[in-house]
Design a protein around this motif. Structure first.
Motif, PDB file in Angstrom:
ATOM      1  N   ALA A   1     -25.585  -7.222  -5.148  1.00  0.00           N
ATOM      2  CA  ALA A   1     -26.071  -8.592  -5.329  1.00  0.00           C
ATOM      3  C   ALA A   1     -27.511  -8.802  -4.878  1.00  0.00           C
ATOM      4  O   ALA A   1     -27.944  -9.941  -4.769  1.00  0.00           O
ATOM      5  N   ARG A   2     -28.259  -7.752  -4.634  1.00  0.00           N
ATOM      6  CA  ARG A   2     -29.628  -7.918  -4.115  1.00  0.00           C
ATOM      7  C   ARG A   2     -30.494  -8.732  -5.074  1.00  0.00           C
ATOM      8  O   ARG A   2     -31.384  -9.481  -4.630  1.00  0.00           O
ATOM      9  N   ARG A   3     -30.268  -8.598  -6.362  1.00  0.00           N
ATOM     10  CA  ARG A   3     -31.077  -9.345  -7.332  1.00  0.00           C
ATOM     11  C   ARG A   3     -30.444 -10.678  -7.711  1.00  0.00           C
ATOM     12  O   ARG A   3     -30.875 -11.322  -8.671  1.00  0.00           O
ATOM     13  N   LEU A   4     -29.422 -11.094  -6.940  1.00  0.00           N
ATOM     14  CA  LEU A   4     -28.811 -12.412  -7.127  1.00  0.00           C
ATOM     15  C   LEU A   4     -29.083 -13.296  -5.916  1.00  0.00           C
ATOM     16  O   LEU A   4     -28.315 -14.200  -5.594  1.00  0.00           O
ATOM     17  N   VAL A   5     -30.185 -13.046  -5.231  1.00  0.00           N
ATOM     18  CA  VAL A   5     -30.560 -13.845  -4.071  1.00  0.00           C
ATOM     19  C   VAL A   5     -30.922 -15.257  -4.528  1.00  0.00           C
ATOM     20  O   VAL A   5     -31.459 -15.458  -5.623  1.00  0.00           O
ATOM     21  N   HIS A   6     -30.601 -16.250  -3.707  1.00  0.00           N
ATOM     22  CA  HIS A   6     -30.914 -17.635  -4.038  1.00  0.00           C
ATOM     23  C   HIS A   6     -32.322 -17.990  -3.562  1.00  0.00           C
ATOM     24  O   HIS A   6     -32.841 -17.389  -2.616  1.00  0.00           O
ATOM     25  N   GLU A   7     -32.894 -18.989  -4.189  1.00  0.00           N
ATOM     26  CA  GLU A   7     -34.280 -19.346  -3.928  1.00  0.00           C
ATOM     27  C   GLU A   7     -34.513 -19.764  -2.478  1.00  0.00           C
ATOM     28  O   GLU A   7     -35.607 -19.571  -1.939  1.00  0.00           O
ATOM     29  N   ASP A   8     -33.494 -20.351  -1.829  1.00  0.00           N
ATOM     30  CA  ASP A   8     -33.675 -20.849  -0.468  1.00  0.00           C
ATOM     31  C   ASP A   8     -33.264 -19.838   0.597  1.00  0.00           C
ATOM     32  O   ASP A   8     -33.169 -20.183   1.780  1.00  0.00           O
ATOM     33  N   ALA A   9     -33.002 -18.596   0.207  1.00  0.00           N
ATOM     34  CA  ALA A   9     -32.644 -17.563   1.187  1.00  0.00           C
ATOM     35  C   ALA A   9     -33.887 -17.093   1.926  1.00  0.00           C
ATOM     36  O   ALA A   9     -35.005 -17.129   1.409  1.00  0.00           O
ATOM     37  N   GLY A  10     -33.691 -16.626   3.143  1.00  0.00           N
ATOM     38  CA  GLY A  10     -34.796 -16.064   3.896  1.00  0.00           C
ATOM     39  C   GLY A  10     -35.074 -14.635   3.463  1.00  0.00           C
ATOM     40  O   GLY A  10     -34.526 -14.148   2.457  1.00  0.00           O
ATOM     41  N   PRO A  11     -35.928 -13.939   4.202  1.00  0.00           N
ATOM     42  CA  PRO A  11     -36.225 -12.536   3.872  1.00  0.00           C
ATOM     43  C   PRO A  11     -34.951 -11.692   3.883  1.00  0.00           C
ATOM     44  O   PRO A  11     -34.101 -11.841   4.763  1.00  0.00           O
ATOM     45  N   LEU A  12     -34.828 -10.799   2.919  1.00  0.00           N
ATOM     46  CA  LEU A  12     -33.633  -9.971   2.818  1.00  0.00           C
ATOM     47  C   LEU A  12     -33.760  -8.729   3.689  1.00  0.00           C
ATOM     48  O   LEU A  12     -34.838  -8.120   3.760  1.00  0.00           O
ATOM     49  N   PRO A  13     -32.676  -8.317   4.335  1.00  0.00           N
ATOM     50  CA  PRO A  13     -32.709  -7.040   5.046  1.00  0.00           C
ATOM     51  C   PRO A  13     -32.787  -5.886   4.054  1.00  0.00           C
ATOM     52  O   PRO A  13     -32.293  -5.984   2.928  1.00  0.00           O
ATOM     53  N   ALA A  14     -33.410  -4.823   4.463  1.00  0.00           N
ATOM     54  CA  ALA A  14     -33.471  -3.636   3.612  1.00  0.00           C
ATOM     55  C   ALA A  14     -32.078  -3.033   3.488  1.00  0.00           C
ATOM     56  O   ALA A  14     -31.200  -3.262   4.326  1.00  0.00           O
ATOM     57  N   PRO A  15     -31.824  -2.250   2.453  1.00  0.00           N
ATOM     58  CA  PRO A  15     -30.535  -1.560   2.353  1.00  0.00           C
ATOM     59  C   PRO A  15     -30.303  -0.648   3.554  1.00  0.00           C
ATOM     60  O   PRO A  15     -31.250  -0.163   4.178  1.00  0.00           O
ATOM     61  N   LEU A  16     -29.044  -0.411   3.873  1.00  0.00           N
ATOM     62  CA  LEU A  16     -28.716   0.522   4.953  1.00  0.00           C
ATOM     63  C   LEU A  16     -29.306   1.900   4.671  1.00  0.00           C
ATOM     64  O   LEU A  16     -29.720   2.615   5.582  1.00  0.00           O
ATOM     65  N   ALA A  17     -29.352   2.266   3.399  1.00  0.00           N
ATOM     66  CA  ALA A  17     -29.852   3.592   3.021  1.00  0.00           C
ATOM     67  C   ALA A  17     -31.343   3.755   3.289  1.00  0.00           C
ATOM     68  O   ALA A  17     -31.843   4.879   3.356  1.00  0.00           O
ATOM     69  N   ALA A  18     -32.055   2.632   3.463  1.00  0.00           N
ATOM     70  CA  ALA A  18     -33.496   2.711   3.655  1.00  0.00           C
ATOM     71  C   ALA A  18     -33.871   3.266   5.025  1.00  0.00           C
ATOM     72  O   ALA A  18     -35.001   3.712   5.225  1.00  0.00           O
ATOM     73  N   ASP A  19     -32.944   3.228   5.975  1.00  0.00           N
ATOM     74  CA  ASP A  19     -33.227   3.723   7.329  1.00  0.00           C
ATOM     75  C   ASP A  19     -32.075   4.629   7.764  1.00  0.00           C
ATOM     76  O   ASP A  19     -31.332   4.331   8.694  1.00  0.00           O
ATOM     77  N   ASP A  20     -31.932   5.740   7.056  1.00  0.00           N
ATOM     78  CA  ASP A  20     -30.778   6.626   7.274  1.00  0.00           C
ATOM     79  C   ASP A  20     -31.214   8.078   7.098  1.00  0.00           C
ATOM     80  O   ASP A  20     -30.922   8.708   6.082  1.00  0.00           O
ATOM     81  N   PRO A  21     -31.890   8.630   8.081  1.00  0.00           N
ATOM     82  CA  PRO A  21     -32.387  10.005   7.916  1.00  0.00           C
ATOM     83  C   PRO A  21     -31.293  11.061   7.867  1.00  0.00           C
ATOM     84  O   PRO A  21     -31.509  12.157   7.342  1.00  0.00           O
ATOM     85  N   ASP A  22     -30.104  10.740   8.376  1.00  0.00           N
ATOM     86  CA  ASP A  22     -29.029  11.740   8.447  1.00  0.00           C
ATOM     87  C   ASP A  22     -28.145  11.794   7.208  1.00  0.00           C
ATOM     88  O   ASP A  22     -27.188  12.570   7.162  1.00  0.00           O
ATOM     89  N   GLY A  23     -28.417  10.955   6.207  1.00  0.00           N
ATOM     90  CA  GLY A  23     -27.620  11.004   4.981  1.00  0.00           C
ATOM     91  C   GLY A  23     -26.217  10.466   5.143  1.00  0.00           C
ATOM     92  O   GLY A  23     -25.308  10.879   4.414  1.00  0.00           O
ATOM     93  N   VAL A  24     -26.024   9.528   6.064  1.00  0.00           N
ATOM     94  CA  VAL A  24     -24.698   8.920   6.252  1.00  0.00           C
ATOM     95  C   VAL A  24     -24.362   7.984   5.089  1.00  0.00           C
ATOM     96  O   VAL A  24     -23.216   7.897   4.652  1.00  0.00           O
ATOM     97  N   VAL A  25     -25.370   7.289   4.578  1.00  0.00           N
ATOM     98  CA  VAL A  25     -25.154   6.231   3.591  1.00  0.00           C
ATOM     99  C   VAL A  25     -25.300   6.778   2.171  1.00  0.00           C
ATOM    100  O   VAL A  25     -26.295   7.430   1.837  1.00  0.00           O
TER     101      VAL A  25
END
Length: 491
Positions: A287-311
Motif C-alpha cells: 500500500a505504499r502508493r496508496l498513501v493519503h494526502e494528509d499522511a505524514g512522512p512514510l517510514p522506509a521499507p524494512l528491507a531498506a535497512d537490512d544488511p543481513d538479508g533477513v527481509v
C-alpha cells in the motif's frame, strides 16, 4: 455502474428473445438495437460480446451477429470422486492438508450484482485508475525495439533498477526479481522459505490472500496479535520460541485490514527478533502508493535497512494502477535469492515483456507523479467521507483506527462473541443493496469479535459512500433493532 447494469439488462433481453431466431439466424443490426432499446452502441457491442462468450451467438465481422448452432449432446460425466482421496493426502510426510479456500479473496475480486454498491472491492474505482496513461504506455511499449522478444527471466534490468530505487539505496537491481503482481510474489516467497507442514507466523488479523497461499502450500499459519502500532514484538518473540517458525509475514505500512503502521520503535525490534530466531521476514509493502494526502512522512521499507538479508520484500504496481497491470517485485539478499529465482522460473518462466515495457513507460512518464498525487487526495476525501458518514449514521460500529493510507476501514460489530453475526450482517447488507467484506477470513484462528471491512477506494466518490452507508444502516436496523449497543465508533 450504470453502464454495467445497462449491458446486463440488454444481454438479458436478447437472451430471452433468442428462441425467435432459428439456429444460424441473424439478429437485428447494432443500429436497430440502439434505436429499439435506447442504449449506446458501446452497450450493444458489450452485450453481444457477453452472449458470444456464453456460446449463444456468433459474430462475423462485417456481417453481424447470428444465433449459434445447438451444441452436441452433453457427454456423460465421469466419476471424479477418486480425487477427494488423492487431494486429501498424497502419502507424504505433510501434516497440514493443502486445502485451498479462496473465499476471502473472491469476495474482493467478484463484481457485485448490478445496482449493488461495492464496499467490498479490493482495487481502485475505475475513475481513479490511470486508464489514459496506461493505454498510452502500452502503445509506446509495443513500439519499443524488441518489445515482443523474450525477456530476461529475472525481469528487464531497467525495471528491476526502478523497483530497487523505490525500496531504498541499500537495494540494487541485482537483488530484485520481477513478478506477476504481489500475490504471485507472496506465493513464491512462502514456497521458498518454508517446507510443507511448517508453521508460518502471521499478523492477526491479516490479508486473506496470503493465508490462502500459505495453506495451499501446506503451511500452518500461526497468529501473532497486533494493535494500532502493528505487531507486538513481545508476542512475536514468544511465537518464534513456541513454534520454531522460520518465517514471519507482515504488512508494516497500512496493514490490511486494520490500516496500522508499524511503530518506529518496533521496526528494528521485529527484524532483530527474526534474526535471532534464524528466521525470515516477508514484508508485503502493498500500500505504499496508496498513501493519503494528509499522511505524514512514510517510514522506509524494512528491507531498506537490512544488511543481513533477513527481509524478503514484496511490492507491486497493481494496487495503485489497475488490477490488470500485474507487475510486481521480490527483493532479497543472499542465497535465498537463488531459491526465489528458481521457483519463479519453474512456476511462470517470466513476466511478459510487453507488460514490463508498459510498466516502465508508465512510471517514467510525467503523468505518473500526477496520478499518485490525485490518488492521495481522492483517497483522503473518500476516507473522510466514509468515516463521517459512519460516525453519523452507524455509531454502533467501532472503528479503532482511521488509517492514513490504503483503501478501506476495519470495523468491529456491536455486541460480544466471535463473529457469529457476520453472515447475517453480510446477507442483510446485500439485500439492502451494498456488498461488504466479512471479517472472519482475515483471521487464521478464532476471531475475538465480529468485524467487517468497508472499501472506500472501490466506489465512485462521497455520494456513493453516503448512499452505501445509508443502505448499511437499513441492514443493521433489520438485525440490531433498538438503541445502539455499548461500543461506539471512534477515531
Amino acid at each position: 455502474m450504470q453502464e454495467r447494469s445497462s449491458v446486463a439488462e440488454l444481454a438479458g433481453s436478447l437472451r430471452g428473445e433468442l428462441n425467435r431466431y432459428s439456429p444460424g439466424g441473424k439478429l437485428p443490426s447494432s443500429r436497430a438495437l440502439v434505436e429499439r432499446f435506447r442504449v449506446s452502441p458501446v452497450t450493444v457491442s458489450r452485450a453481444i460480446a457477453q452472449l458470444a462468450a456464453e456460446g449463444l451467438v456468433v459474430t462475423r465481422p462485417g456481417s453481424g451477429a447470428f444465433r449459434a448452432e445447438p451444441r452436441g449432446a452433453v457427454p456423460t460425466p465421469g466419476d471424479t470422486s477418486w480425487q477427494e482421496v488423492s487431494l486429501s493426502g498424497d502419502g507424504g510426510p505433510e501434516v497440514v492438508p493443502r486445502t485451498v479456500d479462496a473465499s476471502g479473496v473472491l469476495v474482493t475480486l467478484a463484481a457485485p450484482p448490478p445496482g449493488v454498491i461495492e464496499f467490498n472491492g479490493g482495487y481502485l474505482h475505475s475513475s481513479l485508475q490511470p486508464e489514459r496513461a496506461l493505454s498510452a504506455a502500452l502503445a509506446r511499449a509495443g513500439r519499443r525495439p524488441g518489445a515482443w522478444g523474450r525477456p530476461p527471466t529475472d525481469g528487464l534490468p531497467e525495471l528491476r533498477a526502478w523497483f530497487a530505487r523505490e525500496i531504498g539505496p541499500a537495494v540494487s537491481g541485482a537483488d530484485v526479481l520481477i513478478t506477476s503482481g504481489g500475490q504471485s510474489a507472496l506465493a513464491t516467497a512462502l514456497r521458498a522459505l518454508a517446507p510443507p507442514g511448517a508453521p508460518v507466523l502471521v499478523e492477526s488479523p491479516t490479508y486473506p490472500g496470503m493465508l490462502a497461499v500459505a495453506r495451499a502450500t501446506g503451511l500452518r499459519p500461526v497468529p501473532v496479535p497486533a494493535d494500532s502500532d502493528g505487531v507486538r514484538p513481545d508476542l512475536l518473540a514468544a511465537a518464534f520460541r513456541a513454534t520454531g517458525a522460520r518465517v514471519f509475514v507482515c504488512q508494516p505500512l497500512f496493514q490490511n485490514p486494520s490500516g496500522a503502521v508499524l511503530a518506529a520503535g518496533r521496526r528494528p525490534e521485529v527484524v532483530r527478533i527474526a534474526r535471532a530466531a534464524g528466521a525470515f521476514v516477508i514484508e508485503d509493502d502493498f500500500a505504499r502508493r496508496l498513501v493519503h494526502e494528509d499522511a505524514g512522512p512514510l517510514p522506509a521499507p524494512l528491507a531498506a535497512d537490512d544488511p543481513d538479508g533477513v527481509v524478503v520484500h514484496v511490492c507491486s504496481l497493481t494496487k495503485a494502477t489497475s488490477p490488470n497491470l500485474r507487475v510486481g517485485a521480490l527483493a532479497a539478499r543472499g542465497p535465498v535469492l537463488e531459491r526465489l529465482r528458481a521457483i519463479q522460473v519453474v512456476d511462470s518462466f517470466f513476466v511478459p515483456r510487453p507488460l514490463q515495457e508498459a510498466a516502465l513507460e508508465l512510471v517514467g512518464a510525467p503523468s505518473w507523479g500526477r496520478h499518485l498525487r490525485v490518488v492521495a487526495a481522492e483517497l483522503r476525501n473518500r476516507r473522510t467521507a466514509m468515516t463521517a458518514a459512519l460516525l453519523k449514521v452507524l455509531p454502533e460500529l467501532a472503528l479503532p483506527l482511521v488509517p492514513s493510507g490504503g483503501g478501506s476501514l476495519w470495523l468491529r460489530l456491536p455486541g460480544g462473541g466471535a463473529g457469529a453475526d457476520e453472515p447475517a450482517v453480510i446477507s442483510a447488507a446485500l439485500r439492502a443493496g451494498v456488498a461488504i467484506a466479512p471479517g472472519r477470513p482475515y483471521f487464521c484462528a478464532e476471531p475475538p469479535a465480529g468485524h467487517v471491512r468497508l472499501s472506500f477506494a472501490a466506489v465512485s466518490g462521497p455520494a456513493e459512500i453516503a448512499e452505501g452507508v445509508r443502505r448499511l444502516r437499513a441492514a443493521c436496523d433489520e438485525l440490531f433493532a433498538g438503541p445502539p449497543r455499548g461500543d461506539s465508533l471512534r477515531a
